[in-house]
Design a protein around this motif. Sequence first.
Motif, PDB file in Angstrom:
ATOM      1  N   SER A   1       0.815  -1.212   0.000  1.00  0.00           N
ATOM      2  CA  SER A   1       0.000   0.000   0.000  1.00  0.00           C
ATOM      3  C   SER A   1       0.851   1.265   0.000  1.00  0.00           C
ATOM      4  CB  SER A   1      -0.917   0.018   1.221  1.00  0.00           C
ATOM      5  OG  SER A   1      -0.132   0.024   2.397  1.00  0.00           O
ATOM      6  N   ASN A   2       2.052   1.209   0.622  1.00  0.00           N
ATOM      7  CA  ASN A   2       2.797   2.455   0.837  1.00  0.00           C
ATOM      8  C   ASN A   2       3.711   2.849  -0.324  1.00  0.00           C
ATOM      9  OD1 ASN A   2       4.416   0.267   1.494  1.00  0.00           O
ATOM     10  ND2 ASN A   2       5.491   1.319   3.151  1.00  0.00           N
TER      11      ASN A   2
ATOM     12  N   LYS B   1      -1.074  -9.607  -7.199  1.00  0.00           N
ATOM     13  CA  LYS B   1      -2.313  -9.346  -6.462  1.00  0.00           C
ATOM     14  C   LYS B   1      -2.232  -7.866  -6.109  1.00  0.00           C
ATOM     15  CE  LYS B   1      -4.919  -9.252  -2.592  1.00  0.00           C
ATOM     16  NZ  LYS B   1      -5.407  -7.916  -2.180  1.00  0.00           N
TER      17      LYS B   1
ATOM     18  N   HIS C   1      -2.940  -4.094  -4.734  1.00  0.00           N
ATOM     19  CA  HIS C   1      -3.457  -3.639  -3.437  1.00  0.00           C
ATOM     20  C   HIS C   1      -4.741  -2.838  -3.651  1.00  0.00           C
ATOM     21  CE1 HIS C   1      -3.772  -2.145   0.599  1.00  0.00           C
ATOM     22  NE2 HIS C   1      -2.753  -2.917   0.955  1.00  0.00           N
TER      23      HIS C   1
ATOM     24  N   SER D   1      -9.959  -9.559  -2.457  1.00  0.00           N
ATOM     25  CA  SER D   1      -9.580  -9.595  -1.051  1.00  0.00           C
ATOM     26  C   SER D   1      -8.422 -10.566  -0.796  1.00  0.00           C
ATOM     27  CB  SER D   1     -10.821  -9.998  -0.245  1.00  0.00           C
ATOM     28  OG  SER D   1     -10.470 -10.904   0.753  1.00  0.00           O
ATOM     29  N   GLY D   2      -7.565 -10.161   0.133  1.00  0.00           N
ATOM     30  CA  GLY D   2      -6.424 -11.016   0.482  1.00  0.00           C
ATOM     31  C   GLY D   2      -6.872 -12.350   1.031  1.00  0.00           C
TER      32      GLY D   2
ATOM     33  N   PHE E   1       5.984 -10.245  -0.772  1.00  0.00           N
ATOM     34  CA  PHE E   1       4.973  -9.491  -0.003  1.00  0.00           C
ATOM     35  C   PHE E   1       5.654  -8.347   0.730  1.00  0.00           C
ATOM     36  CE2 PHE E   1       3.210  -8.637   4.172  1.00  0.00           C
ATOM     37  CZ  PHE E   1       1.845  -8.526   3.965  1.00  0.00           C
TER      38      PHE E   1
ATOM     39  N   GLY F   1       4.143  -5.543   3.672  1.00  0.00           N
ATOM     40  CA  GLY F   1       2.956  -5.053   4.377  1.00  0.00           C
ATOM     41  C   GLY F   1       3.058  -5.326   5.855  1.00  0.00           C
ATOM     42  N   SER F   2       1.926  -5.676   6.446  1.00  0.00           N
ATOM     43  CA  SER F   2       1.877  -5.824   7.905  1.00  0.00           C
ATOM     44  C   SER F   2       2.467  -7.152   8.358  1.00  0.00           C
ATOM     45  CB  SER F   2       0.424  -5.753   8.367  1.00  0.00           C
ATOM     46  OG  SER F   2      -0.284  -6.875   7.885  1.00  0.00           O
TER      47      SER F   2
ATOM     48  N   GLU G   1       8.255  -8.866   3.681  1.00  0.00           N
ATOM     49  CA  GLU G   1       8.934  -7.783   4.390  1.00  0.00           C
ATOM     50  C   GLU G   1       7.866  -7.146   5.259  1.00  0.00           C
ATOM     51  OE1 GLU G   1      10.051  -4.000   2.470  1.00  0.00           O
ATOM     52  OE2 GLU G   1       9.485  -3.815   4.571  1.00  0.00           O
ATOM     53  N   MET G   2       8.056  -7.206   6.592  1.00  0.00           N
ATOM     54  CA  MET G   2       6.935  -6.907   7.492  1.00  0.00           C
ATOM     55  C   MET G   2       7.215  -5.703   8.404  1.00  0.00           C
ATOM     56  SD  MET G   2       5.950 -10.908   8.183  1.00  0.00           S
ATOM     57  CE  MET G   2       7.568 -11.340   8.818  1.00  0.00           C
TER      58      MET G   2
ATOM     59  N   CYS H   1       8.754   1.547   5.808  1.00  0.00           N
ATOM     60  CA  CYS H   1       9.200   0.436   6.659  1.00  0.00           C
ATOM     61  C   CYS H   1      10.520   0.768   7.335  1.00  0.00           C
ATOM     62  CB  CYS H   1       9.314  -0.837   5.839  1.00  0.00           C
ATOM     63  SG  CYS H   1      10.005  -0.552   4.227  1.00  0.00           S
TER      64      CYS H   1
ATOM     65  N   SER I   1      -5.252   2.159  12.097  1.00  0.00           N
ATOM     66  CA  SER I   1      -4.258   1.355  12.804  1.00  0.00           C
ATOM     67  C   SER I   1      -3.226   2.259  13.501  1.00  0.00           C
ATOM     68  CB  SER I   1      -3.660   0.373  11.796  1.00  0.00           C
ATOM     69  OG  SER I   1      -2.330   0.176  11.974  1.00  0.00           O
TER      70      SER I   1
ATOM     71  N   PHE J   1       2.994   2.165  12.866  1.00  0.00           N
ATOM     72  CA  PHE J   1       3.286   2.571  11.484  1.00  0.00           C
ATOM     73  C   PHE J   1       2.723   3.962  11.206  1.00  0.00           C
ATOM     74  CE2 PHE J   1       2.805   2.146   6.804  1.00  0.00           C
ATOM     75  CZ  PHE J   1       4.085   1.742   6.493  1.00  0.00           C
TER      76      PHE J   1
HETATM   77  P1  NAP Z   1      -1.587  -5.566   4.852  1.00  0.00           P
HETATM   78  O1  NAP Z   1      -2.835  -5.466   5.624  1.00  0.00           O
HETATM   79  O2  NAP Z   1      -0.574  -6.512   5.344  1.00  0.00           O
HETATM   80  O3  NAP Z   1      -2.008  -5.963   3.356  1.00  0.00           O
HETATM   81  C1  NAP Z   1      -1.045  -6.186   2.323  1.00  0.00           C
HETATM   82  C2  NAP Z   1      -1.619  -7.158   1.305  1.00  0.00           C
HETATM   83  O4  NAP Z   1      -1.734  -8.461   1.883  1.00  0.00           O
HETATM   84  C3  NAP Z   1      -3.022  -6.801   0.839  1.00  0.00           C
HETATM   85  O5  NAP Z   1      -3.150  -7.180  -0.510  1.00  0.00           O
HETATM   86  C4  NAP Z   1      -3.909  -7.659   1.704  1.00  0.00           C
HETATM   87  O6  NAP Z   1      -5.134  -7.961   1.102  1.00  0.00           O
HETATM   88  C5  NAP Z   1      -3.070  -8.910   1.857  1.00  0.00           C
HETATM   89  N1  NAP Z   1      -3.349  -9.605   3.123  1.00  0.00           N
HETATM   90  C6  NAP Z   1      -3.285  -9.059   4.361  1.00  0.00           C
HETATM   91  N2  NAP Z   1      -3.590  -9.994   5.293  1.00  0.00           N
HETATM   92  C7  NAP Z   1      -3.838 -11.147   4.615  1.00  0.00           C
HETATM   93  C8  NAP Z   1      -4.201 -12.465   5.017  1.00  0.00           C
HETATM   94  N3  NAP Z   1      -4.374 -12.782   6.305  1.00  0.00           N
HETATM   95  N4  NAP Z   1      -4.382 -13.397   4.062  1.00  0.00           N
HETATM   96  C9  NAP Z   1      -4.226 -13.092   2.765  1.00  0.00           C
HETATM   97  N5  NAP Z   1      -3.874 -11.857   2.319  1.00  0.00           N
HETATM   98  C10 NAP Z   1      -3.682 -10.892   3.236  1.00  0.00           C
HETATM   99  O7  NAP Z   1      -0.877  -4.173   4.702  1.00  0.00           O
HETATM  100  P2  NAP Z   1      -1.439  -2.723   4.317  1.00  0.00           P
HETATM  101  O8  NAP Z   1      -2.854  -2.751   3.842  1.00  0.00           O
HETATM  102  O9  NAP Z   1      -0.477  -2.183   3.385  1.00  0.00           O
HETATM  103  O10 NAP Z   1      -1.337  -1.871   5.649  1.00  0.00           O
HETATM  104  C11 NAP Z   1      -1.775  -2.296   6.906  1.00  0.00           C
HETATM  105  C12 NAP Z   1      -0.648  -2.195   7.920  1.00  0.00           C
HETATM  106  O11 NAP Z   1       0.534  -2.828   7.396  1.00  0.00           O
HETATM  107  C13 NAP Z   1      -0.172  -0.824   8.259  1.00  0.00           C
HETATM  108  O12 NAP Z   1      -0.922  -0.192   9.208  1.00  0.00           O
HETATM  109  C14 NAP Z   1       1.235  -1.073   8.703  1.00  0.00           C
HETATM  110  O13 NAP Z   1       1.249  -1.427  10.056  1.00  0.00           O
HETATM  111  C15 NAP Z   1       1.695  -2.212   7.905  1.00  0.00           C
HETATM  112  N6  NAP Z   1       2.588  -1.894   6.770  1.00  0.00           N
HETATM  113  C16 NAP Z   1       3.891  -2.136   6.900  1.00  0.00           C
HETATM  114  C17 NAP Z   1       4.739  -1.891   5.846  1.00  0.00           C
HETATM  115  C18 NAP Z   1       6.195  -2.168   5.942  1.00  0.00           C
HETATM  116  O14 NAP Z   1       6.884  -1.876   4.994  1.00  0.00           O
HETATM  117  N7  NAP Z   1       6.684  -2.718   7.016  1.00  0.00           N
HETATM  118  C19 NAP Z   1       4.256  -1.382   4.651  1.00  0.00           C
HETATM  119  C20 NAP Z   1       2.891  -1.150   4.534  1.00  0.00           C
HETATM  120  C21 NAP Z   1       2.086  -1.426   5.611  1.00  0.00           C
HETATM  121  P3  NAP Z   1      -6.448  -7.066   1.508  1.00  0.00           P
HETATM  122  O15 NAP Z   1      -6.149  -5.692   1.041  1.00  0.00           O
HETATM  123  O16 NAP Z   1      -7.574  -7.692   0.805  1.00  0.00           O
HETATM  124  O17 NAP Z   1      -6.529  -7.191   2.981  1.00  0.00           O
END
Ligand code: NAP
Length: 487
Positions: A117-118, A143, A145, A179-180, A198, A200-201, A224-225, A261, A302, A354
């Motif tokens: 997302s970022n 997939k 975002h 949806s994920g 990947f 994200g979170s 990368e989380m 991140c 969040s 975050f």
């Molecule tokens: P995210 O919730 O982890 O989602 C990233 C991708 O993974 C989306 O396509 C999501 O699908 C999918 N996904 C998430 N959970 C899943 C699961 N249990 N099973 C299958 N697919 C799944 O990340 P985000 O939307 O970018 O942001 C949410 C949080 O992530 C932020 O608040 C932050 O804490 C963290 N983040 C961290 C970084 C980093 O670089 N460390 C970067 C961005 C975000 P859906 O959209 O359908 O849920």
Amino acid sequence: MNNIDIVMQDAREAFESFRLLSPSERSSFLQKLAAEIEAARETLVQTAHEETNLPLPRLNGELSRTTNQLNLFARLIEEGSWVEAAIDTADKNRTPPKPDTRKMLLPVGPVVVFGASNFPFAFSTAGGDTASALASGSSVVIKGHSAHAKTSQLVFEAMQKAISKAGIHPFTVQHVLGSGSTVGKALVQHPLTAGVGFTGSFAGGKALWELANQREQPIPVFAEMSSINPVVLLQHTLQENAAALAKTYAASICLGMGQFCTNPGLLLAVKSDALDQFLTLLGKEIEQTAPQKMLHSGIHASYTKGLSEVLAQKGIEKIAQSAQQPGNGEAFPTVAKVNASVFMQNPHFREEVFGPYSLAVVCADKAELMNVLQSLKGQLTTTIMATDADVEANADIIALQTTLAGRIILNDVPTGVEVCASMVHGGPFPSTTDGRFTSVGTTAIKRWVRPVCFQGFKDTMLPDALKNNNPLHIWRIVNNEWTKNGI
Ligand code: NAP
């Protein structure tokens, strides 16, 4: 067959032809991808701006980073030595006779990439995961975002133009939205998926990693989380540079509203007057930083929840927040401090919040500072702000930092990740699921390959990289010597 079945069957079929392209054909395709994305720049940047709230200059820079990245991988595969070719010729006179063995890296097969997302360009549809997987010779299923679905679709359309111009298999790159928990899950579980990228979170990355390991045939998930990127500020530099440090760090904490991140989420120092002065000046800088809209409502919710939870912990003291109250969907830039003894007792302080937030940890002495560092989980980066004299007197801190993170930074900020051969954007769990790899820079390609040894093959039967006369003119290890010479 359901839709994901069709997508993965097509991805597998595309892989069978894509992996057979010569390095120069693959390189030319990557350059065409870069050119088509560049040609669509105006629409892409404007659409991403509307979807993500990110400012236009940042998005223009990110798009350039994305096309540069594709061209960098194009040059890498054109040069060719990345395949790590190694040849040991036969020795029939040895007892027992030594066989002819030749090794190189080969692509694993269809890779699934989850857009982040970022970074709507550089870590999404045609970003680093996709570029490195395509460079390796794997086909890719993206997939997209949901927070920038239109941008993702438009980038994919530019990629389709490049596929058509290159005349390669139409399903070399595919794009799915949804949806994920349904689409994403099905992609990771599909038996034809060979690897996953990947960003994200922690919850999302870990869930996908677990799904991949529960498969009948487990596959690697390079996720990368979360990372809080500890920064150590040493005594002399605090005394000499407090004002400059405060400016630099306030800017880094709030860059992109903290949605990186590599955001510096933890500042460690031994208590002193110089530290007090630095924290006061840092607070003043944060007060002057205006709140801005975050990427999407989920990230905003969040951050707001994470911030209020951490500020409610016992022993934490707010240093400053933006003087301007945040509007709808906007983040509240915040810095706080806590004593190391309190920090050590409460694991909550070690969690990523975050957004534009950083916590200063005030240590009684160097031993306590080292205890704090030792208590941290794996990180993407760790930084040390120090004079030369500080560095000399604190080699033990730096040695400890090398065990903690994938990148150690001296006298700079962790935000900003250069795309180059020497970059490591990875680190021990939970910053990533596999700290042996990087998701940025040319060695990111190593996530999508595995070594294969050809034993006893005739020259004409071997891949070009392993043929006697070295038709690709690449560096190889032949009988334990690096050479470009033929055999
Ligand atoms: P995210 O919730 O982890 O989602 C990233 C991708 O993974 C989306 O396509 C999501 O699908 C999918 N996904 C998430 N959970 C899943 C699961 N249990 N099973 C299958 N697919 C799944 O990340 P985000 O939307 O970018 O942001 C949410 C949080 O992530 C932020 O608040 C932050 O804490 C963290 N983040 C961290 C970084 C980093 O670089 N460390 C970067 C961005 C975000 P859906 O959209 O359908 O849920």
